[in-house]
Write a protein that holds these residues in place. Structure first.
Motif, PDB file in Angstrom:
ATOM      1  N   TYR A  85       0.626  -0.973   0.180  1.00 23.58           N
ATOM      2  CA  TYR A  85       0.042  -0.140   0.371  1.00 23.58           C
ATOM      3  C   TYR A  85       0.620   1.222  -0.231  1.00 23.58           C
ATOM      4  CZ  TYR A  85      -4.793  -2.473   0.497  1.00 23.58           C
ATOM      5  OH  TYR A  85      -5.774  -3.318   1.297  1.00 23.58           O
ATOM      6  N   VAL A  86       0.294   2.731  -0.489  1.00 24.87           N
ATOM      7  CA  VAL A  86       1.364   3.943  -0.946  1.00 24.87           C
ATOM      8  C   VAL A  86       0.418   4.890  -0.320  1.00 24.87           C
ATOM      9  CG1 VAL A  86       2.516   4.773  -2.619  1.00 24.87           C
ATOM     10  CG2 VAL A  86       2.625   2.748  -2.163  1.00 24.87           C
ATOM     11  N   GLU A  87       0.612   5.350   0.971  1.00 25.07           N
ATOM     12  CA  GLU A  87      -0.388   6.693   1.077  1.00 25.07           C
ATOM     13  C   GLU A  87       0.131   8.023   0.050  1.00 25.07           C
ATOM     14  OE1 GLU A  87      -0.352   6.792   5.621  1.00 25.07           O
ATOM     15  OE2 GLU A  87       0.117   9.146   4.983  1.00 25.07           O
ATOM     16  N   VAL A  88      -1.104   8.470  -0.287  1.00 29.29           N
ATOM     17  CA  VAL A  88      -0.881   9.351  -1.697  1.00 29.29           C
ATOM     18  C   VAL A  88      -1.140  11.036  -0.419  1.00 29.29           C
ATOM     19  CG1 VAL A  88      -1.167  10.054  -3.913  1.00 29.29           C
ATOM     20  CG2 VAL A  88      -0.987   7.526  -2.748  1.00 29.29           C
ATOM     21  N   LEU A  89      -0.382  11.630   0.055  1.00 29.37           N
ATOM     22  CA  LEU A  89      -1.572  13.265   0.010  1.00 29.37           C
ATOM     23  C   LEU A  89      -0.808  14.573  -0.954  1.00 29.37           C
ATOM     24  CD1 LEU A  89      -2.610  15.247   2.231  1.00 29.37           C
ATOM     25  CD2 LEU A  89      -0.428  15.112   3.257  1.00 29.37           C
ATOM     26  N   GLU A  90      -1.585  14.594  -1.893  1.00 27.80           N
ATOM     27  CA  GLU A  90      -0.975  15.669  -2.595  1.00 27.80           C
ATOM     28  C   GLU A  90      -1.533  17.539  -2.300  1.00 27.80           C
ATOM     29  OE1 GLU A  90      -1.991  13.690  -6.925  1.00 27.80           O
ATOM     30  OE2 GLU A  90      -3.793  13.528  -5.827  1.00 27.80           O
TER      31      GLU A  90
END
Length: 338
Positions: A158-163
């Motif tokens: 899993y990759v935690e993605v924040l934009e």
């Protein structure tokens, strides 16, 4: 409490071991000087009362421990009167890192500025790479290393993605790879209004530094897998200053409600708010959070945060009523296996 039977036969002691977990004020004999007792007072959570004596955790967090025979006076007292204070300023990246400290993975490893996290599969938060900043290598290679790291631990990647916060081309690359995404809301609120609500319900809620077997019996993420259970215990007890709240069942069964808070400087993070289905809509979830908030305020926190899945409408409605608003959203993307 004037009609409460003292535990020790001393009328000034309006406490007994059933008060463990409550905020109390106690006076004890601290030392003898020239044969005369020197008294000291302490206000805090009564953490234990057993054959080893009493332990009270004050605002400083360092327990005050003394034998029962040195107890001179004591009584339960209301929660800390939280003072009105503005919510701390923080950007989404800072908040994500604060939350990671409050829910620390069992195993962590750096990949450039990214942090690989694994905890035997206990929650995505503790089993995902926090992809903030530059991984220090081309993105495709970084994701290959992420996939391999989790595969070596028999875990999904899993990759935690924040934009903004994650690399600008990360979301597009994950979409190209066919990584499914799940949205999570990061919600914040001023702490003082929630803490002030504790006065109405503090008698029912007990606080502890540890999640005992009864607390865990109410937690919905319990598992029959011993490795997962060990990881869960480590993650739950990790963090700068952790407190667990319980509303005991008067019949001796699993708690009617539980919760967890971790205090980290100006922020208090809330998680594991669970209420027995038969006791829902009775205010127990609010009571648990309020008492935890009062303790966090006593330790100096002024802001509250929590993370909730975007589709959890019931929890979102509860948090709306407690003054939480959405600071930002982030996503967990699961890399396809090769």
């Amino acid at each position: 409490m004037a009609d409460r039977a003292p535990a020790t036969g001393r009328p000034e002691v309006r406490l007994n071991p059933s008060d463990v977990g409550r905020r109390v004020s106690v006076r004890r004999i601290a030392e003898l000087v020239d044969g005369r007792p020197v008294f000291r007072d302490v206000i805090g959570v009564l953490a234990s009362w057993d054959e080893n004596g009493l332990a009270v955790v004050p605002r400083s967090g360092e327990p005050v421990v003394f034998p029962e025979e040195l107890l001179v006076a004591g009584k339960p007292v209301p929660p800390f009167p939280a003072r009105r204070a503005p919510q701390p300023a923080a950007d989404p990246v800072e908040l994500q890192r604060t939350a990671a400290r409050g829910w620390p993975a069992v195993e962590q490893e750096r990949l450039g500025a990214w942090v690989l996290r694994a905890s035997a599969g206990f929650t995505r938060r503790a089993n995902s790479v926090q992809a903030l900043g530059d991984p220090g290598r081309p993105l495709a290679r970084a994701l290959d290393e992420v996939r391999a790291w989790y595969a070596a631990r028999s875990l999904p990647a899993y990759v935690e993605v924040l934009e903004p916060g994650s690399p600008g081309d990360l979301a597009a690359e994950l979409a190209r790879l066919g990584a499914g995404q799940a949205e999570t809301l990061f919600r914040t609120a001023p702490l003082a209004p929630l803490a002030r609500a504790a006065a109405a319900s503090h008698g029912r809620v007990r606080l502890s530094r540890t999640a005992d077997a009864r607390w865990m019996s109410r937690y919905r993420r319990v598992s029959a897998d011993t490795a997962v259970e060990r990881a869960a215990a480590e993650v739950l007890h990790g963090g700068p200053s952790v407190w667990f709240a319980t509303v005991p069942d008067p019949d001796g069964g699993a708690p009617l409600a539980i919760g967890r808070a971790v205090v980290d400087g100006p922020w208090a993070g809330f998680s594991a708010i669970e209420v027995d289905p038969s006791a829902r809509r009775s205010g127990l979830g609010t009571a648990v959070m309020a008492v935890l908030a009062a303790r966090a305020a006593e330790e100096g926190a002024s802001g509250a945060y929590l993370q909730v899945e975007a589709e959890n409408a019931g929890a979102i409605a509860l948090y709306d009523g407690l003054g939480f608003t959405t600071s930002h959203t982030y996503h967990y993307a699961r890399l396809p296996e090769r």
